[in-house]
Design a protein around this motif. Structure first.
Motif, PDB file in Angstrom:
ATOM      1  N   SER A 162     -73.544 -56.073  -1.022  1.00 34.71           N
ATOM      2  CA  SER A 162     -74.429 -57.186  -0.868  1.00 34.71           C
ATOM      3  C   SER A 162     -74.738 -58.068  -2.429  1.00 34.71           C
ATOM      4  O   SER A 162     -75.159 -56.934  -3.159  1.00 34.71           O
ATOM      5  CB  SER A 162     -75.373 -57.013  -0.147  1.00 34.71           C
ATOM      6  OG  SER A 162     -76.490 -58.060  -0.367  1.00 34.71           O
TER       7      SER A 162
ATOM      8  N   CYS B  17     -78.348 -56.683   3.118  1.00 32.09           N
ATOM      9  CA  CYS B  17     -77.270 -57.351   3.986  1.00 32.09           C
ATOM     10  C   CYS B  17     -76.633 -58.380   3.242  1.00 32.09           C
ATOM     11  O   CYS B  17     -77.052 -58.894   2.679  1.00 32.09           O
ATOM     12  CB  CYS B  17     -78.229 -58.108   5.178  1.00 32.09           C
ATOM     13  SG  CYS B  17     -77.163 -59.312   5.960  1.00 32.09           S
ATOM     14  N   ILE B  22     -81.155 -60.663   7.310  1.00 29.71           N
ATOM     15  CA  ILE B  22     -82.282 -60.285   7.651  1.00 29.71           C
ATOM     16  C   ILE B  22     -83.628 -60.990   7.056  1.00 29.71           C
ATOM     17  O   ILE B  22     -83.437 -61.139   5.749  1.00 29.71           O
ATOM     18  CB  ILE B  22     -82.341 -58.640   7.279  1.00 29.71           C
ATOM     19  CG1 ILE B  22     -81.121 -57.715   7.599  1.00 29.71           C
ATOM     20  CG2 ILE B  22     -83.620 -57.988   7.459  1.00 29.71           C
ATOM     21  CD1 ILE B  22     -81.112 -56.419   7.202  1.00 29.71           C
ATOM     22  N   ILE B  31     -83.589 -59.658  12.501  1.00 25.57           N
ATOM     23  CA  ILE B  31     -82.327 -59.974  12.248  1.00 25.57           C
ATOM     24  C   ILE B  31     -81.890 -61.628  12.751  1.00 25.57           C
ATOM     25  O   ILE B  31     -82.414 -61.658  13.898  1.00 25.57           O
ATOM     26  CB  ILE B  31     -81.319 -59.003  12.754  1.00 25.57           C
ATOM     27  CG1 ILE B  31     -81.486 -57.718  11.944  1.00 25.57           C
ATOM     28  CG2 ILE B  31     -79.853 -59.423  12.656  1.00 25.57           C
ATOM     29  CD1 ILE B  31     -80.686 -56.565  12.485  1.00 25.57           C
ATOM     30  N   CYS B  36     -75.822 -62.607  11.507  1.00 27.99           N
ATOM     31  CA  CYS B  36     -75.410 -61.301  11.755  1.00 27.99           C
ATOM     32  C   CYS B  36     -74.025 -61.109  12.046  1.00 27.99           C
ATOM     33  O   CYS B  36     -73.637 -61.764  13.209  1.00 27.99           O
ATOM     34  CB  CYS B  36     -76.372 -60.504  12.498  1.00 27.99           C
ATOM     35  SG  CYS B  36     -76.020 -58.846  12.718  1.00 27.99           S
ATOM     36  N   CYS B  42     -76.723 -52.436   7.224  1.00 29.11           N
ATOM     37  CA  CYS B  42     -78.316 -52.302   7.225  1.00 29.11           C
ATOM     38  C   CYS B  42     -78.692 -50.802   7.844  1.00 29.11           C
ATOM     39  O   CYS B  42     -79.378 -50.173   7.253  1.00 29.11           O
ATOM     40  CB  CYS B  42     -79.008 -53.355   7.913  1.00 29.11           C
ATOM     41  SG  CYS B  42     -78.285 -53.814   9.673  1.00 29.11           S
TER      42      CYS B  42
END
Lengths: 226, 240
Positions: A162, B17, B22, B31, B36, B42
Motif C-alpha cells: 500500500s 489497505c 479501512i 471496512i 474493499c 489487512c
C-alpha cells in the motif's frame, strides 16, 4: 499474470532489481517438478537473492522476509513456481551461469533492464525466446502516488504494498522509531510472491527521507522515459 | 471483516489497505465494503494488536469475484480454476508456443498499479478493443465473466464488483499495432476513475532482435527499458 512487469523507476534504480520466475507448465513439464523447484530455491539462496518464495494457496508459507527458506522448501509441491529477486547484475549473472549448467528444463523468466539481461545472455550463450515489454501506465494517472513511492509499490505487481503503508513507515523513520532497513523488510512482507526487493526499497526510502527530497520520476506518461 | 467487539480503535491497520477501504470510526475501525477488493492484506498483515481481523473462508457469488482477482492466494475455482488475474502468458511460451513469430500479444491490466476498478467500468475500457474485433483470451478469468465476448459485455450480476486489477489479453498481427494504439487512447480517455498498465509480448527473432519495438516508436510510443524475458530454457520445446 504480469506481476514482475511494470516496475517503475529510473534506469539507475532498475539496475539493482532483477526478478527470476521459474515456471513448470501443466501438461508439459509440471509433473515431478517439485524436486527441481526445491533445488532452485536453494540455488537462489546460494547466489544471495534478497527475497525468495513462490508457493500459493495452502502451501504458502510467506516469503523469506517473514519466514525461513526451509519452511518454503518443505511446503513446495508440483505446480508451485519458485520466485526470487537479485539486487545486482553480478548476482544475476552468476545465478544464470549455474542455472544453464544444471539444465533443469523448466521455463525461466528474468525481469529487469532488457539491455543488461541481453548482455548477460550473449555472454553465456543464451538466445532469449520471448519478451514482454511494458508500454506504461494509461488513464487517469493523477490517481498515482509520486514517483519514488510508486517505485516502491510497483515492486509488488499484485498491488499488495500500500502507498499508505509507505507514507506511514516514512513517518516512523522520520520520527526515529523505525530504521530504514526494517522499513524495507516491513514493506516486502505483504508481497506474497516474494518479488519485492527490500534492498531497492531501502535505497528509495533513504531518498524519500533525505532532507530537501524532490520527486524524480514522472511516471504519469504513456510509454516510459528512456 | 473486523470484529468490533475486539477492535480497540488504534488505527494501526489503516495504512496497510492498498485501496484505503479501512476507516476509523469513533470507537473502532470499519471496512468500506464498497471500496474493499477482498485482497486479504489487512488480515495477513498481522498488524492488529488484538487480532480483530477475520477472513471469511467463503464469499458468496458475486462478492467472490473481488477476492479471486485481488488476492493472489485465492484460486479462480468458480471460473477458470487458475490463479491470479490473467494467464501464464509468455512465462512458459518456450514450451506452450502460445505467442508465435508474426503475432503480438497485448495485455491491458485495468486498475494497476494499485488503484482498482469496478467490472462496470472495466467494460467501458474494454469496449474499444472489442470494436477492433480481437478475440479475448478464452483462458483469461476476466473473459470468463463476459456475457458477450465479441462486444466485451459483462454479466450483469458482476458489474458492481470492484477488483484491484484484471487483465484483458489478446493477440494481433503486427500490422494492427496502430489500431491497437488508437484503441488504447480511446480506453485511456474512458478511464477517468482508474489507470491501466499495458504490455506487449513478442517472440524474439532468430537473430535475437525484438520485433515491433521500432514500429511502436514510429507511432510515437516507447517500450519500457525493463522487460520480462523468457530465456527459452524450458522443455519440451514448442515448435514456434
Amino acid at each position: 499474470m504480469t506481476h514482475s512487469l511494470h516496475r517503475a523507476g529510473t534506469i539507475e534504480d532498475l539496475g539493482c532489481d532483477y526478478v527470476i520466475i521459474i515456471r513448470a507448465e501443466k501438461g508439459y513439464n509440471q509433473e515431478g517438478s517439485a524436486g527441481k523447484c526445491k533445488e532452485l530455491l536453494r540455488l537462489f539462496q546460494k547466489h544471495d537473492a534478497v527475497n525468495i518464495t513462490g508457493a500459493r494457496g495452502t502451501n504458502y508459507k510467506g516469503n523469506v522476509l517473514e519466514t525461513s527458506l526451509d519452511s518454503i522448501v518443505e511446503a513446495f509441491k508440483d505446480g508451485n513456481s519458485p520466485y526470487c529477486v537479485f539486487d545486482t547484475k553480478e548476482k544475476l549473472e552468476s545465478f544464470l551461469v549455474e542455472l544453464k549448467e544444471k539444465d533443469f528444463g523448466l521455463s525461466v523468466v528474468v525481469s529487469g533492464l532488457y539491455d543488461s539481461i541481453r548482455s548477460i545472455c550473449d555472454k553465456i550463450g543464451i538466445v532469449p525466446h520471448t519478451t514482454n515489454h511494458s508500454l506504461g501506465v494509461w488513464g487517469n494517472t493523477s490517481l498515482l502516488p509520486d514517483g519514488p513511492v510508486l517505485e516502491i509499490t510497483t515492486m509488488c505487481g499484485h498491488g499488495m504494498v500500500s502507498r499508505y503503508l509507505v507514507d506511514d513507515l516514512i513517518e516512523k523513520i522520520r520520527a526515529g522509531s523505525l530504521s530504514i532497513e526494517k522499513a524495507g523488510i516491513e514493506l516486502g512482507k505483504p508481497c506474497l510472491c516474494g518479488l519485492f526487493n527490500p534492498k531497492r526499497a531501502e535505497m528509495l526510502l533513504r531518498k524519500l527521507t533525505a532532507d530537501g527530497n524532490k520527486e524524480r520520476v514522472n511516471t504519469g506518461v504513456k510509454g516510459w522515459a528512456l | 471483516m473486523i470484529d468490533k467487539e475486539l477492535c480497540i480503535g488504534c488505527g494501526d491497520c489503516l495504512p496497510v489497505c492498498p485501496v484505503k477501504a479501512i476507516g476509523l470510526e469513533t470507537e473502532y475501525a470499519e471496512i468500506n465494503e464498497e471500496m474493499c477488493v477482498e485482497c486479504g492484506v489487512c488480515y495477513r498483515a498481522k498488524r492488529c494488536p488484538v487480532e480483530a481481523f477475520k477472513q471469511a473462508p467463503d464469499l458468496p457469488w458475486p462478492r467472490i469475484v473481488r477476492r479471486v482477482f485481488s488476492d493472489p492466494n485465492a484460486p479462480h475455482s468458480a471460473t477458470t480454476g487458475g490463479w491470479g488475474r490473467g494467464t501464464a502468458e509468455m512465462k512458459s511460451n518456450d514450451v506452450t508456443g502460445r505467442y508465435k513469430r508474426g503475432m503480438v500479444g497485448i495485455a491491458v491490466e485495468i486498475g494497476r498499479p494499485g488503484v482498482g476498478e469496478t467490472i462496470r467500468n472495466i467494460e467501458k475500457i474494454a469496449a474499444p478493443f472489442a470494436r477492433l474485433g480481437v478475440e479475448f483470451e478464452p483462458l483469461n478469468p476476466l473473459t470468463s465473466l463476459m456475457e458477450d465476448t465479441k462486444k466485451a459485455i459483462f454479466k450483469e450480476d458482476v458489474k458492481n464488483e470492484r477488483v484491484l486489477s484484471a487483465i484483458i489479453e489478446f493477440l494481433i498481427e503486427p500490422s494492427r499495432l496502430a489500431e491497437v494504439v488508437g484503441a488504447l487512447e480511446e480506453s485511456s480517455a474512458a478511464a477517468t476513475e482508474t489507470v491501466f498498465s499495458v504490455a506487449m509480448i513478442n517472440r524474439v527473432n532468430p537473430d535475437g532482435a525484438v520485433p515491433n519495438i521500432d514500429a511502436l516508436e514510429k507511432l510515437g510510443y516507447r517500450a519500457s527499458p525493463n522487460a520480462k524475458v523468457n530465456l527459452g530454457l524450458g522443455r519440451p520445446k514448442a515448435e514456434v
